[in-house]
Motif scaffolding. Sequence first.
Motif, PDB file in Angstrom:
ATOM      1  N   THR A  62      25.513  74.331  50.831  1.00  0.00           N
ATOM      2  CA  THR A  62      26.873  74.811  50.569  1.00  0.00           C
ATOM      3  C   THR A  62      27.905  73.983  51.329  1.00  0.00           C
ATOM      4  O   THR A  62      29.022  73.817  50.859  1.00  0.00           O
ATOM      5  CB  THR A  62      27.019  76.300  50.915  1.00  0.00           C
ATOM      6  OG1 THR A  62      26.619  76.526  52.264  1.00  0.00           O
ATOM      7  CG2 THR A  62      26.182  77.154  49.978  1.00  0.00           C
ATOM      8  N   ARG A  63      27.518  73.466  52.469  1.00  0.00           N
ATOM      9  CA  ARG A  63      28.435  72.606  53.230  1.00  0.00           C
ATOM     10  C   ARG A  63      28.694  71.307  52.456  1.00  0.00           C
ATOM     11  O   ARG A  63      29.776  70.754  52.490  1.00  0.00           O
ATOM     12  CB  ARG A  63      27.831  72.316  54.610  1.00  0.00           C
ATOM     13  CG  ARG A  63      28.768  71.609  55.562  1.00  0.00           C
ATOM     14  CD  ARG A  63      28.214  71.494  56.986  1.00  0.00           C
ATOM     15  NE  ARG A  63      26.862  70.950  57.039  1.00  0.00           N
ATOM     16  CZ  ARG A  63      25.789  71.629  57.475  1.00  0.00           C
ATOM     17  NH1 ARG A  63      25.895  72.871  57.890  1.00  0.00           N
ATOM     18  NH2 ARG A  63      24.597  71.049  57.512  1.00  0.00           N
ATOM     19  N   GLU A  64      27.680  70.828  51.700  1.00  0.00           N
ATOM     20  CA  GLU A  64      27.801  69.584  50.951  1.00  0.00           C
ATOM     21  C   GLU A  64      28.505  69.762  49.607  1.00  0.00           C
ATOM     22  O   GLU A  64      28.757  68.792  48.910  1.00  0.00           O
ATOM     23  CB  GLU A  64      26.414  68.976  50.732  1.00  0.00           C
ATOM     24  CG  GLU A  64      25.771  68.491  52.015  1.00  0.00           C
ATOM     25  CD  GLU A  64      24.337  68.025  51.832  1.00  0.00           C
ATOM     26  OE1 GLU A  64      23.811  68.129  50.701  1.00  0.00           O
ATOM     27  OE2 GLU A  64      23.748  67.578  52.819  1.00  0.00           O
ATOM     28  N   GLY A  65      28.770  71.001  49.201  1.00  0.00           N
ATOM     29  CA  GLY A  65      29.444  71.239  47.930  1.00  0.00           C
ATOM     30  C   GLY A  65      28.665  72.216  47.067  1.00  0.00           C
ATOM     31  O   GLY A  65      28.004  73.112  47.562  1.00  0.00           O
ATOM     32  N   TRP A  70      21.615  70.404  42.911  1.00  0.00           N
ATOM     33  CA  TRP A  70      20.426  70.220  43.739  1.00  0.00           C
ATOM     34  C   TRP A  70      19.312  71.148  43.259  1.00  0.00           C
ATOM     35  O   TRP A  70      18.174  70.720  43.069  1.00  0.00           O
ATOM     36  CB  TRP A  70      20.762  70.500  45.212  1.00  0.00           C
ATOM     37  CG  TRP A  70      19.627  70.200  46.147  1.00  0.00           C
ATOM     38  CD1 TRP A  70      19.391  69.019  46.790  1.00  0.00           C
ATOM     39  CD2 TRP A  70      18.567  71.089  46.538  1.00  0.00           C
ATOM     40  NE1 TRP A  70      18.248  69.127  47.549  1.00  0.00           N
ATOM     41  CE2 TRP A  70      17.723  70.381  47.419  1.00  0.00           C
ATOM     42  CE3 TRP A  70      18.255  72.402  46.231  1.00  0.00           C
ATOM     43  CZ2 TRP A  70      16.592  70.947  47.994  1.00  0.00           C
ATOM     44  CZ3 TRP A  70      17.113  72.976  46.802  1.00  0.00           C
ATOM     45  CH2 TRP A  70      16.301  72.259  47.666  1.00  0.00           C
ATOM     46  N   VAL A  71      19.636  72.420  43.042  1.00  0.00           N
ATOM     47  CA  VAL A  71      18.638  73.391  42.598  1.00  0.00           C
ATOM     48  C   VAL A  71      18.107  72.995  41.222  1.00  0.00           C
ATOM     49  O   VAL A  71      16.896  73.053  40.971  1.00  0.00           O
ATOM     50  CB  VAL A  71      19.226  74.823  42.581  1.00  0.00           C
ATOM     51  CG1 VAL A  71      18.220  75.820  42.024  1.00  0.00           C
ATOM     52  CG2 VAL A  71      19.658  75.244  43.980  1.00  0.00           C
TER      53      VAL A  71
END
Length: 181
Positions: A62-65, A70-71
């Motif tokens: 979540t920090r990366e956006g 990703w999932v």
Amino acid sequence: MTTRPEDADHYADHSAEFDAFYAATAKRLVATVYAMTGDLAEAEDAVQEAYVRAWQRWERLTREGDPLPWVRTVASRLAISAWRRTRSRLRAQFRHGAAADVPELSADRVALVEALRELPAQQRQVVVLHHLLDLPVDQVARETGASNGAVRTRLSRARKALGKRLTDTTAFTAEGAAHHG
């Protein structure tokens, strides 16, 4: 080791955020992976494992956006890997038909699913991401680890194969209906 109250609040915030993310994205992600693999059980397993892995990295993701790409990438890779391991089992299922408890699908949908199954895994993956999820080529490239040019080539080849296969199927269905009508 004792837990500080602020740690519990932080965990609860992350848990609620993850739960909301899961609720908003899981169903569509299963459908996406199912379209790539043609195997609902494999799709569900891969998606579940991808969310488990996402939870383990939730704060960083979540920090990366947006964590969804990703999932989706993890779920797709898990499913494709499983699909490759079970290819011979799937071929046997395709030859002998679907299980009796599978709901009836329209002829068009059956033709599309069968045509997708005949594509190589990489072509099927880019078709699903680009055409079913409406992702731009550059995002498909990032999620699959391919270049933009490779994605365009796979899309072109897949569209050509699907077009031929679906045209053949449509002609066969119409011809069968004309002879039996």
